[in-house]
Scaffold this motif. Structure first.
Motif, PDB file in Angstrom:
ATOM      1  N   SER A 100       0.809  -1.219   0.000  1.00 20.67           N
ATOM      2  CA  SER A 100       0.000   0.000   0.000  1.00 20.67           C
ATOM      3  C   SER A 100       0.842   1.270   0.000  1.00 20.67           C
ATOM      4  O   SER A 100       0.446   2.275  -0.571  1.00 20.67           O
ATOM      5  N   MET A 101       2.001   1.240   0.662  1.00 17.11           N
ATOM      6  CA  MET A 101       2.866   2.418   0.693  1.00 17.11           C
ATOM      7  C   MET A 101       3.579   2.602  -0.641  1.00 17.11           C
ATOM      8  O   MET A 101       3.997   1.628  -1.266  1.00 17.11           O
ATOM      9  N   THR A 102       3.702   3.856  -1.063  1.00 18.42           N
ATOM     10  CA  THR A 102       4.504   4.120  -2.248  1.00 18.42           C
ATOM     11  C   THR A 102       5.984   4.060  -1.880  1.00 18.42           C
ATOM     12  O   THR A 102       6.363   4.280  -0.719  1.00 18.42           O
ATOM     13  N   VAL A 103       6.816   3.782  -2.854  1.00 13.53           N
ATOM     14  CA  VAL A 103       8.255   3.748  -2.609  1.00 13.53           C
ATOM     15  C   VAL A 103       8.735   5.119  -2.148  1.00 13.53           C
ATOM     16  O   VAL A 103       9.520   5.244  -1.194  1.00 13.53           O
ATOM     17  N   ALA A 104       8.232   6.177  -2.793  1.00 12.97           N
ATOM     18  CA  ALA A 104       8.653   7.532  -2.435  1.00 12.97           C
ATOM     19  C   ALA A 104       8.232   7.872  -1.011  1.00 12.97           C
ATOM     20  O   ALA A 104       9.012   8.455  -0.239  1.00 12.97           O
ATOM     21  N   GLY A 105       7.005   7.520  -0.645  1.00  9.72           N
ATOM     22  CA  GLY A 105       6.513   7.810   0.691  1.00  9.72           C
ATOM     23  C   GLY A 105       7.302   7.080   1.755  1.00  9.72           C
ATOM     24  O   GLY A 105       7.635   7.656   2.802  1.00  9.72           O
ATOM     25  N   PHE A 106       7.588   5.812   1.501  1.00 13.97           N
ATOM     26  CA  PHE A 106       8.354   5.026   2.465  1.00 13.97           C
ATOM     27  C   PHE A 106       9.773   5.559   2.605  1.00 13.97           C
ATOM     28  O   PHE A 106      10.288   5.732   3.719  1.00 13.97           O
ATOM     29  N   ASN A 107      10.423   5.848   1.476  1.00 17.27           N
ATOM     30  CA  ASN A 107      11.807   6.323   1.533  1.00 17.27           C
ATOM     31  C   ASN A 107      11.922   7.664   2.256  1.00 17.27           C
ATOM     32  O   ASN A 107      12.920   7.922   2.948  1.00 17.27           O
ATOM     33  N   ALA A 108      10.897   8.517   2.113  1.00 20.91           N
ATOM     34  CA  ALA A 108      10.932   9.819   2.785  1.00 20.91           C
ATOM     35  C   ALA A 108      10.912   9.651   4.299  1.00 20.91           C
ATOM     36  O   ALA A 108      11.603  10.386   5.025  1.00 20.91           O
ATOM     37  N   ILE A 109      10.148   8.686   4.783  1.00 15.81           N
ATOM     38  CA  ILE A 109      10.083   8.433   6.225  1.00 15.81           C
ATOM     39  C   ILE A 109      11.329   7.686   6.686  1.00 15.81           C
ATOM     40  O   ILE A 109      11.942   8.023   7.705  1.00 15.81           O
ATOM     41  N   LYS A 110      11.710   6.697   5.918  1.00 14.91           N
ATOM     42  CA  LYS A 110      12.869   5.862   6.278  1.00 14.91           C
ATOM     43  C   LYS A 110      14.140   6.704   6.426  1.00 14.91           C
ATOM     44  O   LYS A 110      14.954   6.464   7.329  1.00 14.91           O
TER      45      LYS A 110
END
Length: 361
Positions: A100-110
């Motif tokens: 469900s998470m986008t790669v961009a969204g996850f990487n921004a948090i990570k």
């Protein structure tokens, strides 16, 4: 803490995490009852925490009394806000919905939380949602009843000059008047050859120009979906219509009879196809037998020849065999079925015998 959240929390050890970050809005609604958007949910052994913004503070208080929440300020970036909340939770290993998470969204948090260990998961809540609780089942029952009442009302008004689109508009209007929020999917209203396209979109085709009609329609009520299909004939239908219709009905009844706890989805699909094979119609059944329904119109389990799903009490599934004759007509008969402790219950009671589906326009 709701029973649904408790069930998810109990899976944390198996998942290998001490918190679960839920971003899918449908899953957030399933766990909390919150109907807004742009919000996420952090589940840990100490409870649940909603991440939202100022637009939804009052709605959260109304829909989710007792649920803790953090509200993003207008000056905060969403990824920075999320990172701050997750860091403040004390969780060291956080499971995410990788489907469900986008790669961009996850990487921004990570990138802001290098000390966190992330655990990829897929389908954890979809699997949990397969088994409906008593509250969900009652909403689904009501959605089915509205669906049936709406079609009964519309059929009583039909005339030969109606178009497929007029049927769709009247059906949706009636569904809304009966208290639902609208269709659960774009309906399929197919006169004659339109019905031979499994995912047909209604247009200005006039009903009276043909002698068969396929209607696949669903109601959305309290976030939950119903899904039914019926076929009708009038005037002088093709000579092969009656025989094909009876074969599809027999195919559906055979599948329903095979539904019970412990049965494989594959075996139910085979029970249906074997009937159509004997009737010489197997090649015209070109899709899976059915699917789960709930907060989404298509959920797990799936009934097909390649499905590995096992039926369990509390599942609500469609059974919808069909045959399609290109350029002529199509026949599909669909009901919503609850898997019970000792078998099944057909939630829909709309008549479906050959004589029942004769219309006078």
């Amino acid at each position: 803490m709701s029973e649904r959240i408790k069930t998810l929390t109990k899976q944390l050890d198996e998942i290998g995490a001490d918190a679960f970050y839920v971003v899918d809005e449908i899953n957030v609604r399933y766990l909390t009852g919150f109907t807004g958007d742009s919000s996420s949910l952090l589940i840990s052994r100490s409870g649940a925490l909603m991440l939202s913004d100022g637009r939804y503070k009052e709605q959260l208080d109304e829909e989710c009394p007792g649920l803790r929440y953090e509200i993003k300020s207008p000056s905060q970036r969403p990824d920075a806000f999320t990172a701050d909340v997750l860091a403040g939770s004390g969780a060291k290993k956080i499971a995410i919905e990788s489907d469900s998470m986008t790669v961009a969204g996850f990487n921004a948090i990570k990138s802001k939380l290098p000390e966190i260990e992330w655990v990829d998961t897929s389908g954890v809540l979809l699997k949990q949602r397969m088994i409906k609780d008593s509250e969900e089942i009652e909403v689904l029952r009501s959605a089915v009843r509205i669906n049936e009442r709406a079609l009964q009302s519309v059929l009583a008004k039909l005339g030969p000059d109606w178009t497929e689109l007029e049927v769709a508009y009247e059906l949706e209007s009636t569904i809304r008047r009966l208290g639902a929020t609208g269709f659960s999917f774009d309906p399929i209203i197919g006169a004659g050859p339109g019905g031979a396209k499994p995912h047909y979109s209604p247009d200005q085709t006039v009903l009276g120009d043909h002698s068969t009609l396929l209607i696949d329609w669903g109601t959305k009520l309290g976030g939950y979906a119903s899904d039914l299909t019926r076929c009708f004939h009038y005037g002088n239908p093709p000579a092969k219509f009656a025989g094909a219709y009876q074969a599809v009905l027999d195919s559906q009844l055979a599948a329903i009879d095979a539904i019970r706890p412990g049965a494989t989805a594959k075996s139910v699909d085979e029970a249906s196809r074997s009937v159509l094979k004997k009737a010489g119609l197997a090649e015209y059944f070109v899709h899976g037998l059915g699917h789960g329904v709930g907060l989404q119109i298509h959920e797990s389990p799936r009934l097909s020849g390649v499905s590995e799903d096992i039926l369990q009490p509390g599942m609500v599934i469609t059974v919808e065999p069909g045959v399609y004759f290109e350029g002529e007509f199509g026949i599909r008969i669909e009901d919503d079925i609850l898997v019970t402790e000792d078998g099944n219950e057909v939630l829909s009671g709309f008549p479906k015998g050959l004589d029942d589906c004769h219309l006078i326009l």
